[in-house]
Write a protein that holds these residues in place. Sequence first.
Motif, PDB file in Angstrom:
ATOM      1  N   LYS A  27     -23.545   9.449  21.229  1.00 53.41           N
ATOM      2  CA  LYS A  27     -22.718   8.250  21.148  1.00 53.41           C
ATOM      3  C   LYS A  27     -22.874   7.597  19.771  1.00 53.41           C
ATOM      4  O   LYS A  27     -21.912   7.223  19.118  1.00 53.41           O
ATOM      5  CB  LYS A  27     -23.184   7.304  22.261  1.00 53.41           C
ATOM      6  N   ARG A  28     -24.124   7.493  19.333  1.00 51.34           N
ATOM      7  CA  ARG A  28     -24.387   6.877  18.032  1.00 51.34           C
ATOM      8  C   ARG A  28     -23.875   7.736  16.890  1.00 51.34           C
ATOM      9  O   ARG A  28     -23.426   7.223  15.863  1.00 51.34           O
ATOM     10  CB  ARG A  28     -25.885   6.617  17.870  1.00 51.34           C
ATOM     11  N   SER A  29     -23.959   9.043  17.069  1.00 50.70           N
ATOM     12  CA  SER A  29     -23.469   9.926  16.010  1.00 50.70           C
ATOM     13  C   SER A  29     -21.960   9.780  15.860  1.00 50.70           C
ATOM     14  O   SER A  29     -21.443   9.691  14.750  1.00 50.70           O
ATOM     15  CB  SER A  29     -23.807  11.380  16.329  1.00 50.70           C
ATOM     16  N   LYS A  31     -20.264   7.220  16.591  1.00 46.68           N
ATOM     17  CA  LYS A  31     -20.035   5.899  16.025  1.00 46.68           C
ATOM     18  C   LYS A  31     -20.253   5.908  14.517  1.00 46.68           C
ATOM     19  O   LYS A  31     -19.441   5.386  13.767  1.00 46.68           O
ATOM     20  CB  LYS A  31     -20.980   4.908  16.700  1.00 46.68           C
ATOM     21  N   ARG A  32     -21.350   6.518  14.116  1.00 46.05           N
ATOM     22  CA  ARG A  32     -21.642   6.536  12.680  1.00 46.05           C
ATOM     23  C   ARG A  32     -20.588   7.315  11.908  1.00 46.05           C
ATOM     24  O   ARG A  32     -20.288   6.995  10.773  1.00 46.05           O
ATOM     25  CB  ARG A  32     -23.025   7.147  12.420  1.00 46.05           C
ATOM     26  N   ARG A  36     -13.717   7.890  17.095  1.00 39.63           N
ATOM     27  CA  ARG A  36     -13.588   6.849  18.119  1.00 39.63           C
ATOM     28  C   ARG A  36     -13.479   7.442  19.507  1.00 39.63           C
ATOM     29  O   ARG A  36     -12.522   8.148  19.821  1.00 39.63           O
ATOM     30  CB  ARG A  36     -12.358   5.975  17.845  1.00 39.63           C
TER      31      ARG A  36
ATOM     32  N   ASP B 259     -33.836  -1.966  21.239  1.00 36.66           N
ATOM     33  CA  ASP B 259     -33.251  -0.837  20.538  1.00 36.66           C
ATOM     34  C   ASP B 259     -31.962  -1.336  19.919  1.00 36.66           C
ATOM     35  O   ASP B 259     -30.901  -1.215  20.502  1.00 36.66           O
ATOM     36  CB  ASP B 259     -32.994   0.265  21.574  1.00 36.66           C
ATOM     37  N   GLU B 302     -24.039   0.671  10.161  1.00 34.22           N
ATOM     38  CA  GLU B 302     -23.513   1.952   9.696  1.00 34.22           C
ATOM     39  C   GLU B 302     -24.551   3.059   9.722  1.00 34.22           C
ATOM     40  O   GLU B 302     -24.255   4.201  10.041  1.00 34.22           O
ATOM     41  CB  GLU B 302     -22.961   1.804   8.274  1.00 34.22           C
ATOM     42  N   SER B 303     -25.777   2.713   9.386  1.00 30.54           N
ATOM     43  CA  SER B 303     -26.766   3.776   9.256  1.00 30.54           C
ATOM     44  C   SER B 303     -27.518   4.069  10.553  1.00 30.54           C
ATOM     45  O   SER B 303     -28.345   4.966  10.598  1.00 30.54           O
ATOM     46  CB  SER B 303     -27.774   3.428   8.156  1.00 30.54           C
ATOM     47  N   GLY B 305     -25.848   3.419  13.981  1.00 29.95           N
ATOM     48  CA  GLY B 305     -24.986   3.615  15.143  1.00 29.95           C
ATOM     49  C   GLY B 305     -25.359   2.699  16.298  1.00 29.95           C
ATOM     50  O   GLY B 305     -24.905   2.895  17.419  1.00 29.95           O
ATOM     51  N   HIS B 306     -26.185   1.690  16.037  1.00 27.41           N
ATOM     52  CA  HIS B 306     -26.592   0.774  17.101  1.00 27.41           C
ATOM     53  C   HIS B 306     -25.398   0.031  17.697  1.00 27.41           C
ATOM     54  O   HIS B 306     -24.416  -0.222  17.010  1.00 27.41           O
ATOM     55  CB  HIS B 306     -27.573  -0.270  16.560  1.00 27.41           C
ATOM     56  N   GLU B 307     -25.541  -0.345  18.950  1.00 32.92           N
ATOM     57  CA  GLU B 307     -24.456  -1.060  19.618  1.00 32.92           C
ATOM     58  C   GLU B 307     -24.729  -2.545  19.756  1.00 32.92           C
ATOM     59  O   GLU B 307     -23.939  -3.279  20.326  1.00 32.92           O
ATOM     60  CB  GLU B 307     -24.260  -0.492  21.023  1.00 32.92           C
ATOM     61  N   GLU B 335     -15.439  -6.103  14.574  1.00 32.76           N
ATOM     62  CA  GLU B 335     -14.833  -4.986  13.844  1.00 32.76           C
ATOM     63  C   GLU B 335     -15.542  -3.668  14.114  1.00 32.76           C
ATOM     64  O   GLU B 335     -14.944  -2.608  14.030  1.00 32.76           O
ATOM     65  CB  GLU B 335     -14.895  -5.247  12.338  1.00 32.76           C
ATOM     66  N   ASN B 336     -16.834  -3.748  14.397  1.00 32.46           N
ATOM     67  CA  ASN B 336     -17.603  -2.517  14.539  1.00 32.46           C
ATOM     68  C   ASN B 336     -17.969  -2.205  15.983  1.00 32.46           C
ATOM     69  O   ASN B 336     -18.791  -1.327  16.222  1.00 32.46           O
ATOM     70  CB  ASN B 336     -18.877  -2.600  13.699  1.00 32.46           C
ATOM     71  N   ASN B 337     -17.373  -2.939  16.902  1.00 30.48           N
ATOM     72  CA  ASN B 337     -17.640  -2.649  18.296  1.00 30.48           C
ATOM     73  C   ASN B 337     -19.113  -2.787  18.659  1.00 30.48           C
ATOM     74  O   ASN B 337     -19.684  -1.949  19.346  1.00 30.48           O
ATOM     75  CB  ASN B 337     -17.216  -1.213  18.591  1.00 30.48           C
ATOM     76  N   VAL B 338     -19.702  -3.834  18.148  1.00 28.91           N
ATOM     77  CA  VAL B 338     -21.130  -4.057  18.349  1.00 28.91           C
ATOM     78  C   VAL B 338     -21.284  -5.403  19.032  1.00 28.91           C
ATOM     79  O   VAL B 338     -20.525  -6.328  18.754  1.00 28.91           O
ATOM     80  CB  VAL B 338     -21.847  -4.062  16.975  1.00 28.91           C
TER      81      VAL B 338
END
Lengths: 222, 615
Positions: A27-29, A31-32, A36, B259, B302-303, B305-307, B335-338
């Motif tokens: 999921k994180r990959s 996202k990064r 989408r 996390d 960005e680095s 992928g945290h939500e 914007e980043n879905n976080v």
Amino acid sequence: MSRYVVKFYKEGVLRYISHLDLLRLFKRSFKREEIRLQYSQGFNPHPKMSFAQPLSLGYSSSGEYLEFETTQPYPVEEIKEKMNLILPEGIGILSCSELPDSGKTLAAMTDAADYEISIPCAEERGVDINQLVEAYLTQIEIIVLKHQRKSGKDVELDIKPMIHDLKGFVDRNSIMLKCKISAGSTANLSPELLLSSFCSHSLIPYERTEVTIKRTEIYFTG
Amino acid sequence: MVLTNQLDKLLMKVEKPGRYTGGEWNSVTKDLSGIKTRFGFAFPDTYEIGMSYLGLQIIYHILNKEDSVFCERVFAPASDMEALMREEKLPLFTLETKSPVKDLDILGFTLQYELSFSNLINMLDLSGIPVKSNQRTEADPFIAAGGPCAFNPEPLADIVDFFMLGDGEEILPEVCKAHENWKESGTEKEEFLKTLVQIPGIYVPRFYKPVYREDGTIESIERTYEKAPVHVEKRIVEDLNTVDFPEHCIVPFIDTVHDRAVVEIFRGCTRGCRFCQAGMIYRPVRERSKDKIKEISLSQIESTGHEELTILSLSTSDHSEIEPLVQELMGVCRENNVSLSLPSLRLDSFSFKVLEEIQGYKKSGLTFAPEAGTQRLRDVINKSITDNDIYHAMEKAIELGWSNIKLYFMVGLPTETFEDLDGIAEIARNITDLNYRITGKRGRFNVTISVSNFVPKAHTPFQWFPQDTADLFHKKHQYLKDKLKSMKGVTFQYHGTEVSYMEAVFARGDRRLADTLIKAVELGCKFDGWREHFNYGLWIKALEETGIDPDFYACRERAYEEILPWDLIDSGVTKEFLLEENQNAIKGSQSVDCRRGCIGCGINQRVNCTMEGTL
Ligand code: SF4
């Protein structure tokens, strides 16, 4: 909306990362890499993404499958490349292909899987592995005790129909079993059961923590 | 020697093997051949706890930026893993290269809570490193420590070679540089410690010797090395915008406590609550600018992928640009879905507006910390919340639909009487009544009253006060329990007194406690911050066997003139100020927030207080 499947390998330290943790990593990959994912509707939306078959903790694999849906189409090569750029050591995409929009999930179509089971043993034992495999497979029934989680009881089970193929090799200090066994929701044989049943039938002593198991392929039907 | 093969077999047998694998995103690998200083950042608790601690990411980043330094992580293995390691004689190892800890040059522990001291000792033992510094040889690594508990380092004085006081960003690279030079010089370990004392913020306990009076108090503290400073001043990073903050944080594979992406928005606190150690030792307030915070947030998202993104400080709402900051962060998150989480908000109208926006109908519980039940006692502890503030905030919360409210209080505060406890019960009742008045219903509404036990801490205005005895704590808990029992929609939670008692012993302990700690670990104490592991009986046994009276440390009132074991640590806040604040507490007189005017704590003798008088 587009639907894809990636085939990936999992080895090294990634063997110790569980099913759920691996999903989060994917999921994180995504996202990064700004791929989408399509999310489910409702109160607790989650990305539409699932494995064909969970892999037990500690197993490595060169044939895992993850299917997922995206909000827009991406070239399959791009998905593969982008993901390989970012996935940590021990995991990588082997191929990516598109799936038809609708249809059964891979989990529902899973039918069988290949495994390689490597059992360390002393060199001087000089086993004739072919003979052992033959003797094992010529039994009319191969009965194992399977622990039933629900009832908490052990029940007898004939696993012979679930062994599609089994071959043995001796490689220096270890015995290697290569097998194709049933997997999925209709019939599922754990390689652990095959390991213990074969070894007890063949009188091969082993220490479970020394045995390595690798899944090499998953087969689908339908 | 690298332990991979041996380790592999154990990992097949343990719960959550992902705790021990390393190899996560943004973890660092380096070619050892160019490395002059191998540093182990040791967190004396499990991986899941340690990885949730922001300081780890900061220090890891700062040290690994240096070409000649390689910082690896070391955590306490969980009990199942430890048992296997001991059985298989596998020493404690680093996550990055699976090297035995013994191969490192410096092992630096972070001390976040007193009850982790037992784990520190156990980790040394698991590494095959002698626990007491005078038993270690030239081949053993240097054992270092930092973090808030280093402000009273004395219980670990016989164990740790050197302590680092205050902010770590600048001092850590300096220590490593000094280590590199020392290594080249080829001299004995003692020489390194002698050069270290020239670096501000370093405390080398072996160069000091306390002399005790017959009554057990300290008569004097003598120096055994003339160049060791009389007082060790904590290090202060003057401008947070100029020090590096990790943007490429390690992302754990497995589930940890927290996390998420996290940015520290300021260090320190201007409020001056008299019980709060953090509020004293992290002075003065230094803010990170809004733009910097935004930049770091984006780059972290960005680095990693945290939500989830969160901002960290002692009191979120006090950031001078909090409103635009939060607005802009909400934009970044959208914007980043976080999702954005905002801890320790002051419950004012802006906060409610923001909480409405980020939580919507999915309201989590609302927390609030009045700390004391009456205005009188809040004046004593200098907590600037009034009854009006409480009810006003609660009214607003109820109107907006919150139905789960949690209030934090402390019991055992100096000068506390049972009337103050009545005050707690009254607040609980008034809030449920308020809810009835507003919603017309009694059901589906809960107020949780959570009380912790006051533990007097070093370097606070309350450092001279005794802790309540266990008996008195029990009485107070029972009293509150009885009062709150009959109230519908009120839940009462309280902490065990035994843990708080041990905390109080070590929070203001001296060197004589080292043997007690070692004994306790020998008896099996570890993970004492975990309720299920804490074993009071063993601690009492260890205290008895080493001839220590815990009440001497926990329940004794100190005289103002007494030399305190931590007096040689200079937090930048003067003892005179603490004393004055102690007397103000007894008088029940409040002191103002630094933003309303300086009250002379002394820190501005060292650095500029940018927040002074800004309100
Ligand atoms: S010097 Fe004054 S303004 Fe600065 S922290 Fe101390 S009391 Fe506050």
